[in-house]
Design a protein around this motif. Sequence first.
Motif: not given
Length: 271
Positions: A122-126, A131-136, A138-144, A149-157
């Motif tokens: 049910r949670l389509r984003a997970l 996945q590293r490439a897909a996450r980059s 997605l985050l580029h679109k979400l956090l333009p 370089s910052e997105l590549a090092e972004l950590r999720l806890h």
Amino acid sequence: MLNEAAAALAAADSRLPGLAAMLDEVQLHARLRTLPGLEALASASVRDLRYVPQVGCSATVHAQLNNGERTLLAVKALPRSALAQAWMRQKRWSPRGRGTVDSAQRIDADALLVLRPRHDPRLRALPRLCQRAARSRLLHKLLPELAASELAELRLHPRHYRPEHCFVAGMESPDGKHEHQALGVLHAAGAANFNDMLRAAQYAKALGRAKVLGTDAGLQLVATADGPGRALQIDASGLPSMSMMRALGRALAAVHDSGLLHPVLRRPHDE
């Protein structure tokens, strides 16, 4: 260890053979270590425990492996008949179709079902966040505003996970000094809960509590920045201070100017 009250509760509910393990982190840790992929489990901490007598008990488990890797698990104690039904339902959701089910694991002796966020149907984003490439992308679109370089090092806890409903993770960005600093919070929801989550985020923004950094309606994602979050202070007279009253007035005016409705149930007789 299982205390007397929890032991009595588990003994009284014969339909849930895994309830004792759910109420005792030591037992649950031992059970989880028997599963493939969790043999090196160092600790298991239970959060958000929900228990309905004779029906089921579920919890989010913060798990840490011996190598320091952290992950979230959703563990459910079910009646044996319900476990079989839940397993078949999970099999249909499996990314491998009719093959080996890797989206869930079961412990038959205790009728426990173990789920992982990355396979939540049910949670389509997970899946993309895992996945590293897909996450980059997605985050580029979400956090333009963030550099690549910052997105590549972004950590999720991971902070909170409720299967099929929501997933919450803290975001940390590099500060240029080989360290990370808190950036905000990532909220993922199912389609049925996304609009409520978005309204709540916009309402918090109107109150000045959190800035909305970005949204993705297609994947039901909202990124917010952490706000100051100070508690209300009441002075000795029992009334808010003048400074607090002025702050409350500004916050209330911002809510009225925003045109948003508070995300609560409203009835026809409400003003």
